[in-house]
Design an enzyme around this catalytic site. Sequence first.
Site, mmCIF file in Angstrom:
data_model
loop_
_atom_site.group_PDB
_atom_site.id
_atom_site.type_symbol
_atom_site.label_atom_id
_atom_site.label_comp_id
_atom_site.label_asym_id
_atom_site.label_seq_id
_atom_site.Cartn_x
_atom_site.Cartn_y
_atom_site.Cartn_z
ATOM 1 C CG ASP A 154 8.980 1.697 -3.550
ATOM 2 O OD1 ASP A 154 8.838 1.391 -4.747
ATOM 3 O OD2 ASP A 154 8.826 0.893 -2.616
ATOM 4 C CG ASP A 155 8.056 6.160 -0.757
ATOM 5 O OD1 ASP A 155 7.131 5.354 -0.906
ATOM 6 O OD2 ASP A 155 8.877 6.084 0.174
ATOM 7 C CG HIS B 272 3.475 3.788 1.349
ATOM 8 N ND1 HIS B 272 4.820 4.008 1.145
ATOM 9 C CD2 HIS B 272 3.100 4.648 2.349
ATOM 10 C CE1 HIS B 272 5.240 4.967 1.977
ATOM 11 N NE2 HIS B 272 4.211 5.357 2.720
#
Length: 306
Positions: free
Chosen positions: A11-12, A132
């Site tokens: 993620d991110d 998110h």
Amino acid sequence: MLQVKLIVTGDDFGYCPRRNQGIVDCFLAGAVSNVSLLVNGSAAADAAELARRYNIPIGLHANLSEGSPVCEALKTTSSLLNQYGFFHGKMGFRTALSKGLLNMSEVKQELKAQVELFRELTGHLPPHMDGHQHVHVLPEVRHVFAEVLEEYGIKYTRVPIEPGLHNCDWIPPSLMDFYLGVEEDSFNTVDVFTKHGIRWPDIYIGLSTMGKNMSVSNIWSAIDAAIVEFVSKAPSHLTPQSGTVTIELMVHPGYPSVPPVGGCGEGPDDFSQSWERLHELQTLIKPELQSHYKTRNIQLCSFKDL
């Protein structure tokens, strides 16, 4: 023997150059098989270029809680912004939502703008799209999110219901309260996503193994326990002798951010600057984890392989 398809999602992606580098290093080591891009991240264009260069399967990490919107019309006045002109934050977003202060048409506008920016950066639509800080399963938001996915023909998402979460006594109470809230929201989202024809892996793991709680043994036991639970509840045609089970493991590897570089408009947060990112990276690339996958007939793949 039951075949397990494991999507390990970093993620991110796009948060900062050091996060990007850590995720790429994990991908090249065979430890991450899929990434989720923050298009409002300060290094999003760099991340998209790295995904292209290394042929990394990439989806969209829709962000409504951290940093700045990408939709031009919402950058100055919007219910999604706080007094400083940024998104409300992980808990602030939830508070504003519970008070009825968020305009869902603006949520939809921003989600669509992020899909369009993803397409502009990568040259294609995302095969999967999640939220998110798990904003996509929140009340009201889940409906808008599902509509956007259906509109663009994005087939896959994430539903963060983690088997065995309640037994994880190493998670501090304040964090567990947040996780259980995410779980409840996720249960309430299943019917919405199903109605819109959206799919997700059979099993989700990632809350109990996040940051300092990640270890090879924690990942092993989370996967093993989840498979046992899934098979016991699965329809009779899925037996240990035949069938496939799909799992998504959410991870956040990277080299710690060094301010002021990084973030989504406000600079990097504490988690991104902490040693926990590096700890995840070092754990994921351990050879014993890779060999465990092989001995258990676990095949790493991405959403587009499902």
